[in-house]
Design an enzyme around this catalytic site. Structure first.
Site, mmCIF file in Angstrom:
data_model
loop_
_atom_site.group_PDB
_atom_site.id
_atom_site.type_symbol
_atom_site.label_atom_id
_atom_site.label_comp_id
_atom_site.label_asym_id
_atom_site.label_seq_id
_atom_site.Cartn_x
_atom_site.Cartn_y
_atom_site.Cartn_z
ATOM 1 N N HIS A 1 0.825 -1.215 0.000
ATOM 2 C CA HIS A 1 0.000 0.000 0.000
ATOM 3 C C HIS A 1 0.860 1.266 0.000
ATOM 4 O O HIS A 1 0.367 2.340 -0.343
ATOM 5 C CB HIS A 1 -1.063 -0.015 1.111
ATOM 6 N N SER B 1 3.891 2.250 8.556
ATOM 7 C CA SER B 1 3.715 1.252 7.514
ATOM 8 C C SER B 1 5.009 1.094 6.744
ATOM 9 O O SER B 1 5.638 2.077 6.366
ATOM 10 C CB SER B 1 2.591 1.649 6.571
ATOM 11 N N ASP C 1 1.136 -7.644 2.406
ATOM 12 C CA ASP C 1 1.227 -6.217 2.084
ATOM 13 C C ASP C 1 2.691 -5.781 1.929
ATOM 14 O O ASP C 1 3.228 -5.064 2.766
ATOM 15 C CB ASP C 1 0.523 -5.412 3.185
#
Ligand code: ARG
Ligand code: ASP
Length: 713
Positions: free
Chosen positions: A84, A648, A219
């Site tokens: 992402h 992230s 991810d």
């Protein structure tokens, strides 16, 4: 028996943790609590994490494109971050023929790696406490004079550095301005895409599973840093060579156990852990619910049409995901703040502070006065900013209004016009005027009915009826440049925009009488006159008081180890691998597996489809060295690390500093950790390093990448 053991350990780990890490912690890497980290299981020294003079782990951790985190995992500058985080780069190389978002992308050698103009990575090469220099002389000044002196002092600090062209020094406030730190930053600019799994792995579970554990998302994506021949940053050139890092992270394939020490190293964006109870209560009962309510209406409207129509689904996928991400986060936050009794906990804490230092009562009374007085304006601000954000028509109108203001004042130059046309074309590219009119009609009705008349434009009560709103907006659109004439779809939008902006005079004239622009201007003006100035003047006072309160908390609560709230600078957080017990009789294990991916598999579904090759690997149990002792490949796992947005892509490391996972999310019950970390509920979610290597090796067959890495079995 296995279950029983798990349940016991799930209960024991957080309880034991509660003592050490009751408030979480995102530590400045030069100021970590080495003693506690070692007591919890760390085997390396703090110097191995951050050493200004010698290669250390910090040399392998970078800020990725200003937002996410990434880390170097090979001596040739191979970079790991989330899917992402690399999403828009993956998307930018995609076309109908080569849909890398849908099918994944894997370079077969370095020549096939794809350049990404504009993408940067930042290394932090030095951190210095410059509080004394920055705050010098400000002690007796009022707020305004102090701010001016601080700005001057910061410049002075920056001027003491001898910088190379690719370097800069940022000075950032910590503890609400009680301290200041200088960061020496090296920026690299040639960052190439190396590999990405298909979205059915990298975004598996999509919005339904977002912010949720048990999770099964791969991810991750891979990039590479390139440098010039001297290993220095350079603009993209085909003569550039892979960057040779001072340090890269070895990857451990050892099985993980609950209770194992782990730390996460990255760039958390923003937290507010030291607010007074009244502020937390306002967020929980007023601000979050207001923002949630606007997004709920627009998401529901979008969802209905996205389900009915494939074209809409593609057009609105990215916008929907971004609105849904924080809509969901805020709902979890409210639930978590309520469940963890954040307000009650804060109130009790405030009592203990006052008992030790009665002056704090004055501070808290003043907070109560300010937050109560600011309340209606803060609520207005929340609704106002959300309706603009959720309505593309209003967002577009705000750009046109800015343009018009510049045009009128004669301040338009070619570059400014270009940036307007670019921004507008980007919005128009995925704009459906009719659908957005529906969204706008509904959220305006909500706005009109939620706010007291004094916060609305004259006569705006009439907008309470969404059906009438829709008719009005459709009527407006017929005579609007904002949503009508220019709002052509797809590639034609940028052409239409270009033509439109060629004739500045007639554009300005048309905008003057544009009904959508007028509607926005009326809303803007009423927000401006009713709330904006008042909100900001209260906020300035609150900010100044928060600085005082922060200092008072630190001076009074001597037993507590304080860390500065996140501010997008490099931080270390540590904890233990742990499941959780978020609800009565509900226990989450600490890791998920490939078999769980298959349990969620819904053929053809846009969130839960699984690629055939992964299905086959699972069926044949072709797991290579990546299965754990139970014979299944671990996919995601949770720990008590205190993380937030910006973390992230951060590496999760083990006691020896080896990479064991890739941070990408938090679990629903603990998302209030931005305001009130609670070790019972707050868990960060990571992709297991084994799953990443399994996908690179078995799924993508990209052995050449594995050969670069240092893998510890
Ligand atoms: N919730 C995660 C973080 O804030 C991941 C978001 C990306 N995934 C998604 N389904 N939108 O940013
Ligand atoms: N998903 C977040 C990010 O993109 C991480 C988090 O908020 O936990 O940074």
């Amino acid at each position: 028996m296995i279950k029983r053991n798990f349940i016991l350990s799930a209960l024991l780990v957080p309880a034991a943790m509660a003592f050490a890490q009751q408030y979480g912690g995102m530590w400045i890497p030069t100021e970590v609590n080495e003693k506690e980290m070692k007591e919890m299981g760390m085997k390396i020294d703090a110097k191995a994490i951050f050493d200004p003079n010698k290669p250390s782990i910090k040399d392998a951790v970078v800020q990725f494109n200003g937002g996410c985190t990434a880390e170097i995992i090979s001596p040739q500058g191979l970079l790991l971050t989330n899917h992402h985080c690399g999403y828009s780069q993956i998307q930018s190389h995609s076309s109908l023929e080569n849909d890398y978002l849908a099918d994944g992308f894997w370079a077969k050698n370095q020549k096939e790696e794809l350049e990404n103009p504009g993408v940067t990575v930042d290394f932090i090469n030095g951190i210095k406490d410059v509080s004394a220099e920055v705050l010098k002389g400000t002690e007796k000044l009022d707020q305004k004079a102090a701010d001016a002196l601080i700005t001057a002092n910061v410049k002075k600090v920056q001027s003491t550095y001898k910088l190379e062209p690719h370097q800069k020094v940022l000075v950032r406030a910590a503890y609400y301005g009680n301290k200041y730190y200088a960061y020496l930053i090296d920026t690299y600019k040639d960052i190439r895409l190396v590999g990405a799994p298909p979205s059915s792995i990298g975004k598996f579970g999509s919005d339904t599973d977002n912010w949720v554990f048990p999770r099964h998302t791969g991810d991750f994506s891979l990039f590479r840093i390139y440098a010039d021949k001297n290993n220095k940053p350079a603009e993209y050139s085909k003569d550039n060579v892979p960057y040779v890092p001072k340090h890269f992270l070895p990857i451990s394939l050892k099985d993980k156990n609950e209770g194992d020490f782990t730390f996460v190293f990255g760039f958390p964006g923003r937290t507010t852990e030291y607010l007074p109870s009244i502020a937390v209560e306002k967020i929980r009962t007023e601000i979050d619910p207001a923002m949630i309510s606007v997004r709920a209406v627009s998401l529901k409207t979008l969802d209905a049409q996205m389900r009915a129509d494939q074209e809409t689904k593609i057009k609105y996928a990215s916008k929907f995901a971004s609105l849904a991400n924080y809509w969901k986060k805020w709902s979890g936050e409210v639930e978590g703040l309520t469940k963890s009794d954040a307000t009650g906990k804060k109130q009790a804490y405030e009592k203990t502070l006052i008992a030790k230092n009665p002056e704090i009562k004055t501070t808290l009374d003043e907070f109560n006065r300010l937050y109560t007085a600011q309340g209606p304006y803060a609520l207005h601000r929340a609704y106002y900013s959300e309706i603009i954000r959720n309505s593309e028509s209003l967002t577009l109108a705000s750009h046109y209004l800015n343009y018009l203001a510049l045009a009128k004042s004669g301040k338009l130059d070619q570059k400014t016009v270009e940036s307007f046309t670019n921004r507008l074309s980007r919005i128009y590219k995925n704009f459906d005027a009719q659908l957005d009119a529906k969204v706008t009609a509904r959220i305006l009705a909500l706005y009109a009915s939620k706010l007291e008349p004094q916060f609305l434009p004259q006569g705006f009560e009439a907008f309470k009826d969404e059906t009438k709103n829709l008719q009005t907006l459709e009527q407006f659109s017929k005579n609007s440049i904002v949503t009508g004439r220019a709002a052509l779809n797809g590639a034609t939008a940028s052409e239409a925009i270009e033509t439109l902006f060629k004739d500045e005079k007639s554009l300005a004239k048309a905008l003057e009488s544009d009904p959508i622009l007028k509607l926005f201007a009326t809303l803007r003006a009423s927000y401006g006159s009713a709330s904006e100035t008042k909100f900001e003047s209260y906020q300035d006072q609150i900010d100044a008081l928060q600085k005082t309160y922060m200092a008072q908390q630190m001076a009074t609560d001597k037993d507590r180890a304080f860390f500065p709230d996140a501010n997008s600078t490099l931080r270390v957080t540590y904890g233990k691998i742990a499941g959780s017990n978020p609800k009565d009789a509900l226990y989450y294990g600490y890791q998920t597996h490939l078999s769980g991916v298959m349990e969620k598999y819904i053929p053809g579904d846009y969130e839960f489809d699984v690629p055939q090759k992964l299905i086959d690997l699972h069926a044949k149990k072709d797991f290579g060295p990546y299965a754990n002792a139970s014979g299944d490949v671990p996919v995601n796992f949770t720990a008590t690390n205190h993380t937030t947005g910006g973390n992230s892509g951060s590496p999760a490391l083990d006691a020896e500093g080896n990479l064991i996972g890739l941070n990408f999310d938090r679990q629903w019950e603990g998302t209030m950790s931005d305001i009130n970390y609670d070790p019972r509920f707050s868990r960060n979610i990571m992709v297991d390093a084994k799953y990443i290597l399994f996908i690179v090796d078995k799924y993508a067959d990209a052995k050449w990448l594995l050969n670069e890495m240092k893998i510890i079995k």
